[in-house]
Motif scaffolding. Structure first.
Motif, PDB file in Angstrom:
ATOM      1  N   VAL A 182      -6.143   8.688  20.821  1.00 33.78           N
ATOM      2  CA  VAL A 182      -6.818   7.620  21.559  1.00 33.78           C
ATOM      3  C   VAL A 182      -6.882   6.345  20.718  1.00 33.78           C
ATOM      4  O   VAL A 182      -6.652   5.240  21.218  1.00 33.78           O
ATOM      5  CB  VAL A 182      -8.233   8.084  21.977  1.00 33.78           C
ATOM      6  N   ASP A 183      -7.145   6.508  19.422  1.00 35.87           N
ATOM      7  CA  ASP A 183      -7.175   5.323  18.554  1.00 35.87           C
ATOM      8  C   ASP A 183      -5.796   4.688  18.439  1.00 35.87           C
ATOM      9  O   ASP A 183      -5.661   3.463  18.514  1.00 35.87           O
ATOM     10  CB  ASP A 183      -7.690   5.699  17.156  1.00 35.87           C
ATOM     11  N   ARG A 184      -4.776   5.505  18.271  1.00 37.37           N
ATOM     12  CA  ARG A 184      -3.440   4.914  18.133  1.00 37.37           C
ATOM     13  C   ARG A 184      -2.995   4.297  19.460  1.00 37.37           C
ATOM     14  O   ARG A 184      -2.297   3.286  19.477  1.00 37.37           O
ATOM     15  CB  ARG A 184      -2.427   5.938  17.620  1.00 37.37           C
ATOM     16  N   ALA A 185      -3.421   4.877  20.570  1.00 40.66           N
ATOM     17  CA  ALA A 185      -3.128   4.256  21.873  1.00 40.66           C
ATOM     18  C   ALA A 185      -3.767   2.867  21.928  1.00 40.66           C
ATOM     19  O   ALA A 185      -3.174   1.915  22.441  1.00 40.66           O
ATOM     20  CB  ALA A 185      -3.651   5.143  23.000  1.00 40.66           C
ATOM     21  N   ARG A 186      -4.952   2.763  21.357  1.00 37.92           N
ATOM     22  CA  ARG A 186      -5.648   1.481  21.307  1.00 37.92           C
ATOM     23  C   ARG A 186      -4.889   0.486  20.418  1.00 37.92           C
ATOM     24  O   ARG A 186      -4.758  -0.686  20.753  1.00 37.92           O
ATOM     25  CB  ARG A 186      -7.074   1.706  20.790  1.00 37.92           C
ATOM     26  N   PHE A 187      -4.361   0.965  19.304  1.00 41.05           N
ATOM     27  CA  PHE A 187      -3.569   0.082  18.426  1.00 41.05           C
ATOM     28  C   PHE A 187      -2.365  -0.477  19.195  1.00 41.05           C
ATOM     29  O   PHE A 187      -2.051  -1.669  19.117  1.00 41.05           O
ATOM     30  CB  PHE A 187      -3.038   0.821  17.192  1.00 41.05           C
ATOM     31  N   LEU A 188      -1.692   0.406  19.915  1.00 42.74           N
ATOM     32  CA  LEU A 188      -0.492  -0.024  20.650  1.00 42.74           C
ATOM     33  C   LEU A 188      -0.848  -1.031  21.739  1.00 42.74           C
ATOM     34  O   LEU A 188      -0.160  -2.047  21.926  1.00 42.74           O
ATOM     35  CB  LEU A 188       0.217   1.187  21.267  1.00 42.74           C
ATOM     36  N   ALA A 189      -1.943  -0.754  22.435  1.00 38.63           N
ATOM     37  CA  ALA A 189      -2.372  -1.674  23.490  1.00 38.63           C
ATOM     38  C   ALA A 189      -2.764  -3.017  22.896  1.00 38.63           C
ATOM     39  O   ALA A 189      -2.491  -4.080  23.483  1.00 38.63           O
ATOM     40  CB  ALA A 189      -3.542  -1.062  24.264  1.00 38.63           C
ATOM     41  N   ALA A 190      -3.377  -2.992  21.719  1.00 36.49           N
ATOM     42  CA  ALA A 190      -3.779  -4.248  21.069  1.00 36.49           C
ATOM     43  C   ALA A 190      -2.553  -5.079  20.706  1.00 36.49           C
ATOM     44  O   ALA A 190      -2.546  -6.308  20.879  1.00 36.49           O
ATOM     45  CB  ALA A 190      -4.606  -3.933  19.821  1.00 36.49           C
ATOM     46  N   SER A 243       0.557  -7.474  12.871  1.00 35.21           N
ATOM     47  CA  SER A 243      -0.347  -7.158  11.759  1.00 35.21           C
ATOM     48  C   SER A 243      -1.784  -7.518  12.090  1.00 35.21           C
ATOM     49  O   SER A 243      -2.707  -6.735  11.827  1.00 35.21           O
ATOM     50  CB  SER A 243       0.096  -7.909  10.496  1.00 35.21           C
ATOM     51  N   ALA A 244      -1.962  -8.702  12.677  1.00 32.84           N
ATOM     52  CA  ALA A 244      -3.325  -9.122  13.011  1.00 32.84           C
ATOM     53  C   ALA A 244      -3.936  -8.205  14.062  1.00 32.84           C
ATOM     54  O   ALA A 244      -5.107  -7.823  13.969  1.00 32.84           O
ATOM     55  CB  ALA A 244      -3.316 -10.573  13.501  1.00 32.84           C
ATOM     56  N   ALA A 245      -3.127  -7.820  15.041  1.00 39.05           N
ATOM     57  CA  ALA A 245      -3.642  -6.945  16.096  1.00 39.05           C
ATOM     58  C   ALA A 245      -4.027  -5.583  15.517  1.00 39.05           C
ATOM     59  O   ALA A 245      -5.070  -5.014  15.868  1.00 39.05           O
ATOM     60  CB  ALA A 245      -2.590  -6.781  17.201  1.00 39.05           C
ATOM     61  N   LEU A 246      -3.186  -5.080  14.624  1.00 38.31           N
ATOM     62  CA  LEU A 246      -3.490  -3.776  14.019  1.00 38.31           C
ATOM     63  C   LEU A 246      -4.754  -3.853  13.172  1.00 38.31           C
ATOM     64  O   LEU A 246      -5.610  -2.969  13.219  1.00 38.31           O
ATOM     65  CB  LEU A 246      -2.313  -3.300  13.154  1.00 38.31           C
ATOM     66  N   GLU A 247      -4.869  -4.932  12.411  1.00 39.30           N
ATOM     67  CA  GLU A 247      -6.043  -5.053  11.551  1.00 39.30           C
ATOM     68  C   GLU A 247      -7.308  -5.149  12.402  1.00 39.30           C
ATOM     69  O   GLU A 247      -8.307  -4.468  12.125  1.00 39.30           O
ATOM     70  CB  GLU A 247      -5.906  -6.279  10.645  1.00 39.30           C
ATOM     71  N   ALA A 248      -7.232  -5.977  13.436  1.00 39.41           N
ATOM     72  CA  ALA A 248      -8.414  -6.147  14.287  1.00 39.41           C
ATOM     73  C   ALA A 248      -8.787  -4.846  14.990  1.00 39.41           C
ATOM     74  O   ALA A 248      -9.958  -4.554  15.220  1.00 39.41           O
ATOM     75  CB  ALA A 248      -8.168  -7.249  15.322  1.00 39.41           C
ATOM     76  N   ALA A 249      -7.774  -4.036  15.287  1.00 39.04           N
ATOM     77  CA  ALA A 249      -8.043  -2.778  15.990  1.00 39.04           C
ATOM     78  C   ALA A 249      -8.487  -1.671  15.032  1.00 39.04           C
ATOM     79  O   ALA A 249      -8.844  -0.577  15.467  1.00 39.04           O
ATOM     80  CB  ALA A 249      -6.808  -2.348  16.763  1.00 39.04           C
ATOM     81  N   GLY A 250      -8.430  -1.943  13.730  1.00 38.28           N
ATOM     82  CA  GLY A 250      -8.921  -0.966  12.760  1.00 38.28           C
ATOM     83  C   GLY A 250      -7.863  -0.022  12.215  1.00 38.28           C
ATOM     84  O   GLY A 250      -8.192   1.030  11.653  1.00 38.28           O
ATOM     85  N   ALA A 269      -4.773  -0.380   6.512  1.00 34.54           N
ATOM     86  CA  ALA A 269      -3.953  -1.400   5.856  1.00 34.54           C
ATOM     87  C   ALA A 269      -2.662  -0.753   5.372  1.00 34.54           C
ATOM     88  O   ALA A 269      -2.660   0.376   4.893  1.00 34.54           O
ATOM     89  CB  ALA A 269      -4.715  -1.984   4.673  1.00 34.54           C
ATOM     90  N   GLY A 270      -1.545  -1.462   5.507  1.00 33.08           N
ATOM     91  CA  GLY A 270      -0.248  -0.923   5.082  1.00 33.08           C
ATOM     92  C   GLY A 270       0.497  -0.207   6.190  1.00 33.08           C
ATOM     93  O   GLY A 270       1.620   0.257   5.989  1.00 33.08           O
ATOM     94  N   SER A 271      -0.105  -0.120   7.376  1.00 36.55           N
ATOM     95  CA  SER A 271       0.551   0.595   8.487  1.00 36.55           C
ATOM     96  C   SER A 271       1.798  -0.124   8.987  1.00 36.55           C
ATOM     97  O   SER A 271       2.643   0.479   9.640  1.00 36.55           O
ATOM     98  CB  SER A 271      -0.415   0.753   9.666  1.00 36.55           C
ATOM     99  N   PHE A 272       1.886  -1.406   8.689  1.00 37.32           N
ATOM    100  CA  PHE A 272       3.007  -2.192   9.215  1.00 37.32           C
ATOM    101  C   PHE A 272       3.348  -3.321   8.255  1.00 37.32           C
ATOM    102  O   PHE A 272       2.455  -4.023   7.787  1.00 37.32           O
ATOM    103  CB  PHE A 272       2.623  -2.781  10.581  1.00 37.32           C
ATOM    104  N   SER A 273       4.624  -3.489   7.941  1.00 44.73           N
ATOM    105  CA  SER A 273       5.063  -4.634   7.143  1.00 44.73           C
ATOM    106  C   SER A 273       6.452  -5.066   7.579  1.00 44.73           C
ATOM    107  O   SER A 273       7.176  -4.312   8.227  1.00 44.73           O
ATOM    108  CB  SER A 273       5.161  -4.302   5.645  1.00 44.73           C
TER     109      SER A 273
END
Lengths: 484, 484
Positions: free
Chosen positions: A30-38, A166-173, A176-180
């Motif tokens: 559910v959290d990763r679904a939220r990251f993708l939606a963000a 990166s900003a969307a991932l950071e804001a969604a929690g 850090a380092g998940s994407f570069s």
């Protein structure tokens, strides 16, 4: 290194990805679904700005790019649905069986993220197969950090997209380092050989892809290299189909092979048609409407006339429409070449080489034996298309096409790849390097590895494998599939 | 070439397999289930004869071999159940969606056999990982013809088993060429490079497997090479577990690392135990019951003392029990070596090299940081085992083990691999070369490739994809899983 980094060195990016891997793997679906939606929401919100950069860098028209953004964000949202569905985990439970000889222990299997994934952006889809494209979306979906190698054809777009991701991932929690993002040719070869990278997704040329595949395979610890390399996408037209509607077929073909200035991996590159039906004349007529355009990069623009001239220099190849002597500094113009099935069967290496751009090769066959002999020398493709008339017996021909392609179309044209549960974008070598797909709901399977827990206490089991199905997902328990 | 051929040249065998491939792919799941059952029945009927040949060629005891035959035929029957279940086809249907932008066509995806598979028999499981073992069973199950490369350690058994398999297949009506046996070192390298071979299954050594993997990867058309190569199978014992039951653990360990004269790919090769708990003394005491035996082949018998002596020559390694100076012409004797976690972390390459035979390396750690540092340098393994006391917090340690192994055991010992839906026999490099398993219900996925049919008439669709679910199998339709 924070989630807002955009470009960095390969070593920095992969070390950060490795550090992020356990935390990202531990996030819920559910959290990763939220990251993708963000990510999807942020890209949609920036669509106008992004399309404008992409137009300048890729020369693709606004409408096409706007559509590609929509496809890209829809794809991110599809992977969100796929992981929440949960079947992608292939959760499987076998309770202990004391009657088996020897007795079976309690075994529970689940697919886990493979670890940091290197993703190579493509030139021709600056959104859908690039920084936030299908490889990135599917890898993040299943819990793998991603390091993207930007394509030099759209550097500014890559950086801006990476900032947004990166900003969307950071804001969604997200950890850090998940994407570069990394840049440059050397970064690409370093990425494939980096010990922290556990799999690679690539969309590009056969030569470039083969070189990277060889690097991945010759590592001290080889890793899977999922490359989509080259595809000629054969089309077969039966006699009955040509007689029933040559004009409509010709119009469809011209529209398909010139779409996006012929820079699609699913462009129909070779068309087997029945000699004596006048199909080639219909193509010449339809060709009047064909439009070219500026190509994606200088390199591609230079390769196109070179490829045309090489093909046209063959004794058995005739230029049916268009000009092969083109100036690479001017917009590329469409071309139709003509040869025979016998010539293709005799020299497939030369005649069937993929030529990126708005060109297709018509291949006249005199009977089905000639047609099938030509088909049999065509290498693996992403797609194969059959145009037949109603009532024709097609089963054998369909199987012949299915043997050399990942997607077999009946009617229609192969350009256009729907992002659905059933999609398959991958075929035998050299179309792709694996038995998986890079588009559609199962693309994430490339970045998962199975782990089985034997006699594990509930407290250490992943939630998907616990006795009570709190996630409400599909599982196979003692051989029976169900939502139990 | 008929189905009763046993040995043949590689070119003959692969040409026959290629010719058989379409016919075998076209057989129904029920028919192929019948083929597998016929092989199982025939092997069971010949068990006494086969075990007697195997005893002579492999020096393994009768009871073990009789058990292995039962495991092998049970495995054949399991794959019969798996394919009749039908979920292995991953049948997926998306009806057309005219509301999507652009509209989605009708797309239907299924997994199809990849084509002829080369199978390399193992030395240490003359039945379960050999001529009619898991690779052969899973490849035939999903519809791929098989060409087996016999292991030189049990040539006569291989030929006799191949005769039985061929006769059973022929009597059951399988297409001629569906199965063949080839022999000799050159046949192995030829097989991996043969254009007709589309995938390879291999169980054997790291050096041999790596060489064949490199051949498969460097083909003009690379193919998937599914190798199970080498595995050190770490065991971790927590302080609480050692204090609670060192003696029982020691007895279990000695039984496991000496089982089959230590010639199991899942042999526990390295055991991290807490210093100061007396665990090593308990192992010495249990060692009194340890038995060795004659090894599988001369080559293996020669490599064993050489490996022992190399390890024992390290300054940080002590011989705790047994003798490293062994005569390769006499039965192999068990050995226990001792070192420290600090030494392993400092020189993992030397200390963690797999040594095939009845030896294990005890590694003393002083605290969890030392233990985890040693764990982190252990390469990918088939298994990782944790012995802990009830109530200990294990989640972090379990994830650390899951990161480096395909199967994580809680209690128990890794030798013994149940053949079930949930089994995973494969792990990160060098345990295996892929993200798949070679044991258990999903082993067939290695030999399947997806094909999607777009807008296909019912008459050309595989039965699994037709509108009516006449097979009664699980399918995903418009995103919903069900038996619809």
């Amino acid at each position: 290194m924070t989630a807002t980094s955009t470009t960095s060195t390969v070593a920095e990016a992969t070390a950060a990805a490795a550090a992020a891997a356990p935390a990202l793997a531990a996030t819920s679906d559910v959290d990763r679904a939220r990251f993708l939606a963000a990510i999807a929401d942020a890209i949609d919100a920036a669509a106008v700005e992004l399309v404008s950069i992409a137009q300048r860098e890729t020369h693709l028209p606004e409408a096409r790019l706007t559509g590609e953004v929509a496809r890209t964000t829809a794809q991110l949202r599809m992977f969100a649905r796929v992981i929440v569905d949960g079947a992608y985990l292939e959760a499987t439970i076998d309770h202990p069986n004391s009657e088996a000889v020897p007795p079976n222990p309690d075994l529970r299997r689940v697919l886990k993220p493979i670890g940091p994934v290197g993703v190579f952006s493509a030139s021709n889809f600056p959104f859908a197969f690039s920084v936030a494209g299908g490889d990135t979306a599917s890898a993040l979906a299943v819990g793998c950090p991603v390091v993207v190698k930007a394509h030099s054809g759209h550097t500014e777009l890559s950086r801006r997209t990476a900032e947004i991701v990166s900003a969307a991932l950071e804001a969604a929690g997200a950890p850090a380092g998940s994407f570069s993002l990394v840049e440059g040719r050397q970064a690409g070869t370093d990425l494939v050989q980096d010990r922290n990278i556990k799999a690679v997704g690539f969309t590009g040329s056969l030569s470039g892809g083969r070189a990277l595949f060889d690097l991945a395979s010759s590592r001290p610890d080889p890793i899977p290299f999922y490359g989509e390399l080259g595809s000629i996408n054969p089309v077969v037209i039966t006699e009955a189909a040509a007689l029933a509607g040559a004009q409509k077929l010709a119009t469809g073909l011209v529209g398909s092979f010139t779409l996006g200035v012929g820079q699609f991996c699913t462009k129909p590159g070779v068309v087997l048609f029945p000699a004596g039906t006048g199909f080639e004349d219909a193509v010449v007529a339809a060709f009047a409407e064909a439009r070219g355009g500026e190509m994606l990069t200088e390199r591609i623009a230079e390769a196109y006339p070179a490829g045309l001239q090489k093909l046209a220099a063959e004794g058995n190849v005739k230029v049916l429409a268009g000009e092969v002597d083109q100036d690479p500094d001017r917009p590329a113009e469409p071309v139709v070449l003509l040869t025979t099935a016998a010539a293709v069967a005799a020299d497939p290496q030369t005649l069937l080489e993929e030529c990126f751009g708005p060109v297709t090769l018509l291949v006249a066959y005199h009977d089905t034996a000639e047609r099938d002999a030509a088909l049999d020398v065509i290498e693996g493709s992403l797609t194969a298309t059959l145009h037949a008339a109603e009532g024709e017996h097609l089963a054998d021909l369909a199987e012949r096409l299915a043997a050399r392609a990942g997607r077999v179309l009946f009617g229609g044209w192969p350009t256009g790849v729907a992002v659905t549960w059933s999609q398959q974008h991958g075929g035998p070598w050299p179309a792709t390097t694996s038995i998986h797909t890079s588009v559609g709901a199962t693309a994430g399977r490339r970045f998962q590895r199975p782990v089985t827990y034997q006699d594990a206490p509930e407290s250490v089991l992943p939630e998907a494998l616990r006795e009570q199905n709190t996630l409400g997902i599909w599982r196979r328990i003692d051989g029976e599939l169900g939502r139990h």
